[in-house]
Design a protein around this motif. Structure first.
Motif, PDB file in Angstrom:
ATOM      1  N   ASP A  86       0.822  -1.372   0.018  1.00  0.00           N
ATOM      2  CA  ASP A  86      -0.050   0.164  -0.005  1.00  0.00           C
ATOM      3  C   ASP A  86       0.794   1.419   0.062  1.00  0.00           C
ATOM      4  N   ALA A  87       1.823   1.237   0.896  1.00  0.00           N
ATOM      5  CA  ALA A  87       2.725   2.325   0.810  1.00  0.00           C
ATOM      6  C   ALA A  87       3.476   2.723  -0.350  1.00  0.00           C
ATOM      7  N   ALA A  88       3.983   1.533  -1.234  1.00  0.00           N
ATOM      8  CA  ALA A  88       4.502   1.399  -2.434  1.00  0.00           C
ATOM      9  C   ALA A  88       3.615   2.278  -3.415  1.00  0.00           C
ATOM     10  N   ALA A  89       2.458   1.749  -3.350  1.00  0.00           N
ATOM     11  CA  ALA A  89       1.185   2.156  -4.470  1.00  0.00           C
ATOM     12  C   ALA A  89       0.931   3.603  -4.182  1.00  0.00           C
ATOM     13  N   ARG A  90       1.217   4.109  -2.886  1.00  0.00           N
ATOM     14  CA  ARG A  90       0.980   5.546  -2.568  1.00  0.00           C
ATOM     15  C   ARG A  90       2.008   6.526  -3.081  1.00  0.00           C
ATOM     16  N   GLY A  91       3.135   5.760  -3.187  1.00  0.00           N
ATOM     17  CA  GLY A  91       4.472   6.603  -3.436  1.00  0.00           C
ATOM     18  C   GLY A  91       5.049   6.903  -2.117  1.00  0.00           C
ATOM     19  N   HIS A  92       4.602   6.621  -1.054  1.00  0.00           N
ATOM     20  CA  HIS A  92       5.655   6.744   0.117  1.00  0.00           C
ATOM     21  C   HIS A  92       6.741   5.948   0.017  1.00  0.00           C
ATOM     22  N   LEU A  93       6.705   4.810  -0.364  1.00  0.00           N
ATOM     23  CA  LEU A  93       7.989   3.847  -0.245  1.00  0.00           C
ATOM     24  C   LEU A  93       8.558   3.751  -1.673  1.00  0.00           C
ATOM     25  N   VAL A  94       9.799   3.982  -1.660  1.00  0.00           N
ATOM     26  CA  VAL A  94      10.426   3.878  -2.947  1.00  0.00           C
ATOM     27  C   VAL A  94      11.635   2.973  -2.928  1.00  0.00           C
ATOM     28  N   LEU A  95      11.903   2.428  -4.005  1.00  0.00           N
ATOM     29  CA  LEU A  95      13.139   1.484  -4.001  1.00  0.00           C
ATOM     30  C   LEU A  95      14.489   1.764  -3.058  1.00  0.00           C
ATOM     31  N   GLU A  96      14.916   3.090  -3.287  1.00  0.00           N
ATOM     32  CA  GLU A  96      16.001   3.388  -2.666  1.00  0.00           C
ATOM     33  C   GLU A  96      15.720   3.465  -1.082  1.00  0.00           C
ATOM     34  N   LYS A  97      14.511   3.633  -0.588  1.00  0.00           N
ATOM     35  CA  LYS A  97      14.419   3.648   0.742  1.00  0.00           C
ATOM     36  C   LYS A  97      14.306   2.012   1.352  1.00  0.00           C
ATOM     37  N   LEU A  98      13.669   1.247   0.371  1.00  0.00           N
ATOM     38  CA  LEU A  98      13.714   0.013   0.699  1.00  0.00           C
ATOM     39  C   LEU A  98      15.226  -0.680   0.710  1.00  0.00           C
ATOM     40  N   GLU A  99      16.040  -0.050  -0.005  1.00  0.00           N
ATOM     41  CA  GLU A  99      17.446  -0.313  -0.028  1.00  0.00           C
ATOM     42  C   GLU A  99      18.071  -0.037   1.300  1.00  0.00           C
ATOM     43  N   ALA A 100      17.639   1.047   1.798  1.00  0.00           N
ATOM     44  CA  ALA A 100      18.327   1.559   2.890  1.00  0.00           C
ATOM     45  C   ALA A 100      17.824   0.892   4.010  1.00  0.00           C
ATOM     46  N   MET A 101      16.556   0.608   4.054  1.00  0.00           N
ATOM     47  CA  MET A 101      16.067  -0.487   5.258  1.00  0.00           C
ATOM     48  C   MET A 101      16.532  -1.875   5.113  1.00  0.00           C
ATOM     49  N   THR A 102      16.975  -2.475   4.039  1.00  0.00           N
ATOM     50  CA  THR A 102      17.530  -3.790   3.941  1.00  0.00           C
ATOM     51  C   THR A 102      18.720  -3.793   4.474  1.00  0.00           C
ATOM     52  N   SER A 103      19.619  -2.493   5.079  1.00  0.00           N
ATOM     53  CA  SER A 103      20.717  -2.458   5.460  1.00  0.00           C
ATOM     54  C   SER A 103      20.847  -2.934   6.975  1.00  0.00           C
ATOM     55  N   VAL A 104      19.555  -2.793   7.542  1.00  0.00           N
ATOM     56  CA  VAL A 104      19.458  -3.217   8.920  1.00  0.00           C
ATOM     57  C   VAL A 104      18.580  -4.183   9.386  1.00  0.00           C
ATOM     58  N   CYS A 105      18.064  -4.868   8.132  1.00  0.00           N
ATOM     59  CA  CYS A 105      17.055  -6.062   8.406  1.00  0.00           C
ATOM     60  C   CYS A 105      17.366  -7.010   7.456  1.00  0.00           C
ATOM     61  N   SER A 106      16.877  -8.396   7.587  1.00  0.00           N
ATOM     62  CA  SER A 106      16.972  -9.319   6.521  1.00  0.00           C
ATOM     63  C   SER A 106      15.681  -9.102   5.702  1.00  0.00           C
ATOM     64  N   VAL A 107      15.760  -9.526   4.433  1.00  0.00           N
ATOM     65  CA  VAL A 107      16.850 -10.239   3.807  1.00  0.00           C
ATOM     66  C   VAL A 107      17.293  -9.462   2.746  1.00  0.00           C
ATOM     67  N   GLY A 108      16.552  -8.539   2.145  1.00  0.00           N
ATOM     68  CA  GLY A 108      17.074  -7.716   1.067  1.00  0.00           C
ATOM     69  C   GLY A 108      15.781  -7.161   0.399  1.00  0.00           C
ATOM     70  N   LEU A 109      16.173  -6.761  -0.990  1.00  0.00           N
ATOM     71  CA  LEU A 109      14.648  -6.320  -1.930  1.00  0.00           C
ATOM     72  C   LEU A 109      14.090  -7.570  -2.257  1.00  0.00           C
ATOM     73  N   ASP A 110      12.965  -7.710  -1.634  1.00  0.00           N
ATOM     74  CA  ASP A 110      12.174  -8.616  -2.030  1.00  0.00           C
ATOM     75  C   ASP A 110      10.824  -8.605  -2.344  1.00  0.00           C
ATOM     76  N   MET A 111      10.530  -9.452  -3.577  1.00  0.00           N
ATOM     77  CA  MET A 111       9.065  -9.461  -4.196  1.00  0.00           C
ATOM     78  C   MET A 111       8.888  -7.912  -4.383  1.00  0.00           C
ATOM     79  N   ILE A 112       9.611  -7.656  -5.398  1.00  0.00           N
ATOM     80  CA  ILE A 112       9.368  -6.132  -5.855  1.00  0.00           C
ATOM     81  C   ILE A 112       9.225  -6.129  -7.263  1.00  0.00           C
ATOM     82  N   ALA A 113       8.054  -5.768  -7.712  1.00  0.00           N
ATOM     83  CA  ALA A 113       7.706  -5.691  -9.324  1.00  0.00           C
ATOM     84  C   ALA A 113       8.276  -4.426  -9.792  1.00  0.00           C
ATOM     85  N   ILE A 114       8.925  -4.541 -10.895  1.00  0.00           N
ATOM     86  CA  ILE A 114       9.732  -3.338 -11.567  1.00  0.00           C
ATOM     87  C   ILE A 114       9.311  -3.574 -13.128  1.00  0.00           C
ATOM     88  N   PRO A 115       9.472  -2.444 -13.857  1.00  0.00           N
ATOM     89  CA  PRO A 115       8.932  -2.355 -15.167  1.00  0.00           C
ATOM     90  C   PRO A 115       9.641  -3.313 -16.005  1.00  0.00           C
TER      91      PRO A 115
END
Lengths: 457, 207
Positions: free
Chosen positions: A347-376
């Protein structure tokens, strides 16, 4: 004698908050199925897996009934298929994958992991065969999951393998274009791949593991979210440190459920118990969400500043609670943020609150990584490779496991909603900014050397 | 020096050994107030006895206490009760019963059992506990601990039970669920280890 409040709080967790064991994964070493003839490999593979796994589903259901805790997924993880493929070609890889798919269906499991290659320092002939077979393997099978280790703390990042996977991931998606590229959801690339991960798509029975073993993945975001919500409502002036304590307690309880179920299933099957993976694994069900926990911790829009700190707090508290609960902790053990599988994140991704780069930052402190992300679907392969390289760098430098599971949806454009079904959920196609701008970096190839702290001997 | 007392087995199979050879079971009920345990234990001590085991509970303002006590010599039961109920002619409001402790009492269930918890949630109505407990009794299932309380509109019934191993758990669960459904109850039967694992430092029960 048990206390009434203990009984009631467990009933609340199991039945009102729907705690389940996300997966009981039976690891089986298949190295002794090697043979010169592919037919013989497949026959041995089928026999061995059927022998070990034929009672897995029944054992899980028996134990689940005894304790009143559902086991949502029963799965298999074989030792890396790369080793079975030495000396064979692509047709053998496809035949082996089909045999795996078939026997997995026979024993009643929904996924089998371990179609895996290790390429962190170089690509062996067998690893190349495995990687090149992936579009065909993942389009012709239903249950087979694949993983490739591209980087490690000791070897650095194999950029040749990264570039190869940058081409393979869209090829897999293209081969499953009729299912919106779903094949790529069964393929994950890793830095520092764990050897006992029970979760898909990266489950594999790694080096040094027993002949057969039960590993368990717990669930629990919904339980943690409910406990935090109750706590915040009752005591709105709590500090983040006190909320971390509450997460620790819930992680302890959730982990204990996993260990109890895992040990008993292992006992039923007469195989050793391996590990419990503490990871909070969300599902698309509303409320069973890691994103929801971030919101309860006060970050209104997931992806807003504070999101990385919140997920760091959560991951650390989960590890501490889980480590006290069990001496057999392994796998990934943190907090997952798979976008399509987590309704609040999607939902956050659909609203534009959550972007790929922020997800990447979050993966630096949690497991496991960029996961189940649909891209063009038209994201250039070099850009996919560069996304992978960035995530590998986080894993290698921070000495942790990171992974990438992106789905370049064929024909898909930014903002379109993609439905993968079941536990894979649905998500909007996220924007990849600066696409094409990393091509020269990826084309250099070679290996990014291991960081200085790898020289620890 | 401890007197070699009489060994026994309590209702859940725990060995009880009295300090003196003349053992009794003492049961006290009263409206709850401060000083009941002090009064009872004083009477036992004044008679030269020892409290070998005890358990108390308070429910809705009513206090109940069960004790295993023992004495070097046989007890003059009538006089002992009088000192508890009417010390110096003053009414204490205690209801007290005493009977000889039988150390060789057989365990409540002779078969090998597993320890389980039955939880029932549903509308309160006369006969609910009877129907659930009758089903359990019919199968030789012993209730070792029972809790029931109205929580808002819902009655919560929790029984810790010993189930003989000969019963098929899934069938028993189906029977209980069907009985619950008839009365609008949600019923669950779960092994006690799930509650131990999620609440205590140990993963399993001792058994």
């Amino acid at each position: 004698m048990l206390r009434t409040d203990e009984i009631l709080s467990t009933i609340q967790m199991l039945h009102a908050e729907h705690l389940d064991v996300r997966t009981v994964t039976l690891g089986i070493n298949i190295n002794d199925c090697a043979a010169p003839a592919v037919e013989l490999i497949c026959r041995k593979l089928t026999q061995k897996i059927a022998r070990y796994a034929r009672n897995l589903v029944a054992a899980c259901e028996k134990v689940a009934g005894k304790y009143g805790v559902p086991v949502t997924n029963k799965r298999l993880a074989i030792s890396p298929a790369e080793f079975l493929l030495a000396g064979h070609g692509r047709s053998a890889a496809v035949a082996i994958a089909e045999a795996l798919d078939s026997v997995a269906g026979q024993v009643g499991v929904d996924l089998v992991g371990g179609f895996t290659a290790y390429c962190d320092k170089g690509i062996s002939a067998a690893a190349a065969v495995l990687i090149d077979s992936l579009p065909e393997v993942l389009s012709r099978t239903e249950r087979v999951c694949a993983s490739v280790n591209l980087a490690s703390r000791r070897a650095g990042i194999n950029m040749d393998a990264v570039a190869r996977m940058g081409r393979t991931v869209p090829a897999v998606a293209q081969a499953t274009a009729d299912r919106k590229g779903f094949g790529a959801a069964k393929l994950v690339v890793f830095a520092n791949i764990p050897r006992d991960n029970p979760f898909m798509a990266g489950a594999v029975l790694g080096r040094g593991e027993p002949e057969a073993v039960i590993n368990v993945g717990v669930s629990g975001p919904g339980v943690v979210a409910s406990a935090l919500r109750r706590k915040v409502q009752l005591q709105p002036d709590l500090t983040l440190g006190e909320l971390a304590e509450e997460i620790k307690i819930m992680a302890f309880r959730v982990t204990r459920v996993g260990e109890l179920i895992g040990r008993e299933v292992a006992n039923e099957l007469s195989v050793p118990f391996g590990i419990v993976d503490l990871s909070l694994a969300p599902t698309p069900a509303v409320g069973d969400s890691v994103g929801e926990i971030i919101r309860i911790l006060g970050v209104e829009c997931i992806g807003a500043p504070g999101s990385t700190a919140a997920i760091a707090l959560l991951t650390d508290a989960v590890k501490k609670g889980g480590a006290f609960a069990s001496s057999s902790v392994g796998g990934l053990s943190g907090a997952f943020i798979p976008v399509s599988e987590d309704s609040a994140l999607a939902d956050a991704a659909a609203r534009g609150h959550l972007v790929l780069e922020k997800l990447e930052a979050m993966t630096s402190v949690c497991s496991v990584g960029l996961d189940m992300i649909a891209i063009p679907g038209d994201t250039p392969p070099e850009t996919i490779a560069a996304i992978i390289a960035d995530e590998m760098a986080i894993g290698v430098v921070n000495n942790k496991t990171t992974g990438v599971r992106v789905i370049p949806v064929p024909g898909g454009k930014v903002g379109q909603q993609v439905e993968f079904g079941g536990l894979f959920g649905s998500a909007p196609i996220m924007e990849v900014r600066n696409a094409g701008a990393s091509a020269a970096f990826v084309r250099f190839g070679g290996r990014i050397p291991a960081p200085i702290h790898s020289l620890s001997n | 020096m401890a007197f070699p007392g009489a060994p026994g087995v309590d209702s859940i199979g725990v060995s009880v050994k009295t300090q003196f050879p003349n053992g009794y079971v003492l049961n006290v009920m009263a409206a709850d107030r401060a000083g009941i345990v002090a009064a009872v234990s004083k009477a036992v001590a004044d008679a030269g006895g020892n409290i070998d085991a005890c358990s108390q509970t308070v429910l809705c303002g009513y206090f109940t206490l069960i004790m295993v006590v023992s004495f070097p010599e046989p007890l003059a039961e009538k006089e002992f009760l009088e000192t508890l109920i009417r010390p110096a002619g003053r009414e204490t409001g205690l209801q007290v019963q005493i009977r000889p402790f039988q150390p060789d009492l057989p365990p409540a269930v002779a078969e090998k059992c597993g320890n389980f918890v039955v939880t029932c949630f549903g509308p309160d109505a006369p006969g609910v506990i009877h129907r659930f407990s009758a089903l359990l009794a019919d199968k030789g299932i012993n209730i070792v601990d029972l809790y029931g309380q109205l929580d808002g509109e819902q009655f919560v019934l929790i029984s810790q039970v010993q189930i003989p191993r000969r019963w098929d758990l899934a069938m028993l669960q189906a029977d209980l669920e069907a009985l619950g459904a008839e009365q609008g109850y949600t019923v669950r039967l779960q092994h006690e280890n799930i509650f131990i694992a999620t609440n205590q430092l140990r993963l399993y029960s001792h058994g």
